[in-house]
Write a protein that holds these residues in place. Sequence first.
Motif, short mmCIF file in Angstrom:
data_model
loop_
_atom_site.label_atom_id
_atom_site.label_comp_id
_atom_site.label_asym_id
_atom_site.label_seq_id
_atom_site.Cartn_x
_atom_site.Cartn_y
_atom_site.Cartn_z
N THR A 1 0.83 -1.20 0.00
CA THR A 1 0.00 0.00 0.00
C THR A 1 0.87 1.25 0.00
OG1 THR A 1 -1.75 -1.15 1.17
CG2 THR A 1 -1.78 1.26 1.25
N ARG A 2 1.91 1.22 0.88
CA ARG A 2 2.78 2.39 0.98
C ARG A 2 3.60 2.56 -0.29
NH1 ARG A 2 5.71 2.57 6.47
NH2 ARG A 2 3.55 2.91 7.07
N THR A 3 4.04 1.46 -0.86
CA THR A 3 4.79 1.54 -2.12
C THR A 3 3.95 2.19 -3.20
OG1 THR A 3 6.03 -0.45 -1.55
CG2 THR A 3 6.02 0.21 -3.86
N LEU A 4 2.67 1.74 -3.28
CA LEU A 4 1.76 2.29 -4.28
C LEU A 4 1.53 3.77 -4.04
CD1 LEU A 4 -0.14 1.88 -6.66
CD2 LEU A 4 -1.93 1.21 -5.02
N ALA A 5 1.40 4.15 -2.77
CA ALA A 5 1.17 5.56 -2.45
C ALA A 5 2.37 6.41 -2.82
CB ALA A 5 0.86 5.71 -0.95
N ALA A 6 3.57 5.89 -2.50
CA ALA A 6 4.78 6.64 -2.84
C ALA A 6 4.93 6.77 -4.34
CB ALA A 6 6.00 5.92 -2.26
N ARG B 1 2.27 14.73 4.21
CA ARG B 1 3.37 14.80 5.17
C ARG B 1 3.58 13.46 5.87
NH1 ARG B 1 1.56 20.68 7.66
NH2 ARG B 1 2.56 21.97 6.02
N SER B 2 2.50 12.79 6.17
CA SER B 2 2.60 11.48 6.82
C SER B 2 3.31 10.48 5.92
CB SER B 2 1.21 10.97 7.18
OG SER B 2 1.29 9.68 7.75
N GLU B 3 2.99 10.53 4.62
CA GLU B 3 3.61 9.59 3.68
C GLU B 3 5.11 9.86 3.56
OE1 GLU B 3 4.44 6.57 1.58
OE2 GLU B 3 2.43 6.90 2.38
N ILE B 4 5.48 11.15 3.49
CA ILE B 4 6.90 11.50 3.42
C ILE B 4 7.63 11.01 4.66
CG2 ILE B 4 8.54 13.42 3.43
CD1 ILE B 4 6.60 14.95 1.67
N ARG B 5 7.03 11.24 5.82
CA ARG B 5 7.66 10.82 7.08
C ARG B 5 7.83 9.30 7.11
NH1 ARG B 5 6.36 9.06 12.17
NH2 ARG B 5 7.69 9.88 13.87
N SER B 6 6.81 8.59 6.72
CA SER B 6 6.87 7.13 6.74
C SER B 6 7.94 6.62 5.78
CB SER B 6 5.51 6.54 6.36
OG SER B 6 4.53 6.90 7.31
N GLU C 1 18.45 5.95 4.59
CA GLU C 1 19.62 6.20 3.74
C GLU C 1 19.35 7.29 2.72
OE1 GLU C 1 17.17 2.96 1.83
OE2 GLU C 1 17.89 3.44 3.86
N VAL C 2 18.07 7.53 2.42
CA VAL C 2 17.72 8.59 1.47
C VAL C 2 18.13 9.95 2.03
CG1 VAL C 2 15.78 9.77 0.36
CG2 VAL C 2 15.85 7.27 0.44
N LEU C 3 18.01 10.10 3.35
CA LEU C 3 18.42 11.36 3.97
C LEU C 3 19.90 11.61 3.78
CD1 LEU C 3 16.44 11.27 7.35
CD2 LEU C 3 16.10 12.86 5.44
N MET C 4 20.72 10.58 4.00
CA MET C 4 22.16 10.73 3.84
C MET C 4 22.50 11.03 2.38
SD MET C 4 23.06 10.50 6.86
CE MET C 4 24.80 10.73 6.50
N GLU C 5 21.78 10.39 1.47
CA GLU C 5 22.02 10.65 0.05
C GLU C 5 21.66 12.10 -0.29
OE1 GLU C 5 20.47 9.04 -4.33
OE2 GLU C 5 19.89 8.00 -2.49
N ALA C 6 20.55 12.56 0.25
CA ALA C 6 20.13 13.94 -0.02
C ALA C 6 21.12 14.94 0.57
CB ALA C 6 18.74 14.18 0.55
N ILE C 7 21.59 14.64 1.79
CA ILE C 7 22.57 15.52 2.42
C ILE C 7 23.85 15.57 1.59
CG2 ILE C 7 24.07 15.78 4.43
CD1 ILE C 7 21.74 14.69 6.12
N GLY C 8 24.27 14.41 1.08
CA GLY C 8 25.47 14.36 0.25
C GLY C 8 25.32 15.19 -1.00
N VAL C 9 24.16 15.10 -1.64
CA VAL C 9 23.91 15.89 -2.85
C VAL C 9 23.92 17.38 -2.51
CG1 VAL C 9 22.18 16.47 -4.60
CG2 VAL C 9 22.64 14.08 -4.02
N LEU C 10 23.29 17.73 -1.39
CA LEU C 10 23.25 19.13 -0.97
C LEU C 10 24.65 19.66 -0.70
CD1 LEU C 10 21.70 21.66 -0.13
CD2 LEU C 10 21.49 20.67 2.17
N GLU C 11 25.46 18.89 0.01
CA GLU C 11 26.82 19.32 0.33
C GLU C 11 27.65 19.47 -0.94
OE1 GLU C 11 28.15 16.37 3.07
OE2 GLU C 11 27.39 17.44 4.82
#
Length: 252
Positions: free
Chosen positions: A4-9, A38-43, A50-60
Amino acid sequence: MTPTRTLAAASLALAALAAPSQAFDIDAMSDAERSAFRSEIRSYLLDNPEVLMEAIGVLEAREAEAQATADADLVSSLGDEIFRDGRSWVGGNPDGDITLVEFMDYRCGYCRRAFPEVEQLLETDGNIRLVVKEFPILGEESLLASRFAISARLIAGDDAYKAVHDALITQRASVTTASLSKLADDLDLDGDAILAGMEAPLVTEEIRANHDLARKLDINGTPSFILEDEMLRGYVPLARMQELVAQVRADD
């Protein structure tokens, strides 16, 4: 992630691609839609941190690229003051194909650490022009040392400056009028004349100009280097400096 969450994403991603301005216009969403979004993003992030670390790396990486571009533009606009001020001591190969500028303080531990490595870089490369900017920022002893070194250059020439510079950057004892006088005697220089010249307007002007330039370049620590159009804030190990020099030549 559940089906369900995969489909929502996936649905969110497709919506973003199809109509990004609508899909991500938070103000256009109802309270329920906004809460669900917002709930879907948080979940998703909790399930895939690991997506956060990837995003931080791209930002840096983007920030570093932007900083490098801004530094290059700044160096270009201040080129004469940085590379050709007509005051600073020039060593290495004056006709070298690459210029390295160093802002230094005689009482700085990392400047002392960098000194033999910069010397080795110049000796092993043979085609680097070094410009030294006297930048005393660590108190009265730093200022005394810089005034003495500049006065020695003005009175006794570039060779005298180099001898004084090398002695001061390796000296561990406190810098005082007495220690500077002894240093001049050890180097067979006219210590009285050099000491008398330390407060000369040209000495004061050189230090002031270097501080003004450092402010323009957002340099507030030592050592700080400029390698062609690249700012290198802080100590850079010899091996890394050699890599950067090679990269500059490869890009030319």
